[in-house]
Motif scaffolding. Structure first.
Motif, PDB file in Angstrom:
ATOM      1  N   ALA A  18       0.845  -1.186   0.000  1.00 18.77           N
ATOM      2  CA  ALA A  18       0.000   0.000   0.000  1.00 18.77           C
ATOM      3  C   ALA A  18       0.884   1.240   0.000  1.00 18.77           C
ATOM      4  N   ARG A  49      -2.174  -8.993   6.212  1.00 22.47           N
ATOM      5  CA  ARG A  49      -3.644  -9.030   6.257  1.00 22.47           C
ATOM      6  C   ARG A  49      -4.105  -8.915   7.702  1.00 22.47           C
ATOM      7  N   TYR A  50      -5.256  -8.297   7.880  1.00 24.09           N
ATOM      8  CA  TYR A  50      -5.908  -8.151   9.181  1.00 24.09           C
ATOM      9  C   TYR A  50      -5.135  -7.260  10.140  1.00 24.09           C
ATOM     10  N   GLY A  52      -4.304  -3.273  11.390  1.00 21.68           N
ATOM     11  CA  GLY A  52      -4.853  -1.929  11.357  1.00 21.68           C
ATOM     12  C   GLY A  52      -6.371  -1.907  11.397  1.00 21.68           C
ATOM     13  N   ASN A  53      -6.908  -0.718  11.240  1.00 27.31           N
ATOM     14  CA  ASN A  53      -8.352  -0.495  11.239  1.00 27.31           C
ATOM     15  C   ASN A  53      -8.773   0.007   9.869  1.00 27.31           C
ATOM     16  N   VAL A  54      -9.784  -0.612   9.305  1.00 29.66           N
ATOM     17  CA  VAL A  54     -10.292  -0.219   7.996  1.00 29.66           C
ATOM     18  C   VAL A  54     -11.339   0.867   8.193  1.00 29.66           C
ATOM     19  N   ILE A  55     -11.182   1.974   7.454  1.00 30.26           N
ATOM     20  CA  ILE A  55     -12.159   3.060   7.500  1.00 30.26           C
ATOM     21  C   ILE A  55     -12.592   3.406   6.083  1.00 30.26           C
ATOM     22  N   GLN A  56     -13.767   4.000   5.962  1.00 31.71           N
ATOM     23  CA  GLN A  56     -14.263   4.503   4.683  1.00 31.71           C
ATOM     24  C   GLN A  56     -14.106   6.012   4.690  1.00 31.71           C
ATOM     25  N   GLU A  60     -13.881   5.626  -0.339  1.00 24.66           N
ATOM     26  CA  GLU A  60     -12.755   4.719  -0.540  1.00 24.66           C
ATOM     27  C   GLU A  60     -12.373   4.066   0.783  1.00 24.66           C
ATOM     28  N   GLU A  61     -11.893   2.832   0.689  1.00 19.40           N
ATOM     29  CA  GLU A  61     -11.457   2.094   1.866  1.00 19.40           C
ATOM     30  C   GLU A  61      -9.990   2.401   2.150  1.00 19.40           C
ATOM     31  N   HIS A  62      -9.690   2.738   3.394  1.00 22.65           N
ATOM     32  CA  HIS A  62      -8.324   3.028   3.825  1.00 22.65           C
ATOM     33  C   HIS A  62      -8.021   2.216   5.069  1.00 22.65           C
ATOM     34  N   ILE A  63      -6.719   1.970   5.324  1.00 23.98           N
ATOM     35  CA  ILE A  63      -6.294   1.247   6.511  1.00 23.98           C
ATOM     36  C   ILE A  63      -5.461   2.185   7.366  1.00 23.98           C
TER      37      ILE A  63
END
Length: 75
Positions: A18, A49-50, A52-56, A60-63
């Motif tokens: 990323a 994978r898995y 951090g925290n996924v936010i919108q 768009e999806e961000h980590i």
């Protein structure tokens, strides 16, 4: 010397890369000293994978990650 990787590790989902979009000021040590981050905006980093925290954000999806979750910069 070497590293033993058990067969169960092969079943994990692989990491992906990323691009760093933003960073904070760094981490404050117990004595108050600010340690700047090791990465900069635009760096490409591998992320397990898995983590951090996924936010919108703006559709768009961000980590969002803690600095200790970043282990390298891809060059």
């Amino acid at each position: 010397g070497g590293i033993f990787i058990p067969p169960s590790v092969d079943d994990r989902e692989p990491a992906f890369e990323a691009t760093v979009l933003a960073i904070g000021p760094g981490k404050r040590q117990d004595d108050g000293t600010l340690v700047p981050p090791d990465v900069k905006v635009g760096d490409v980093v591998p992320i397990a994978r898995y983590r951090g925290n996924v936010i919108q954000l703006d559709g768009e999806e961000h980590i969002v990650l803690d600095g200790h979750d970043l282990e390298a910069v891809v060059t």
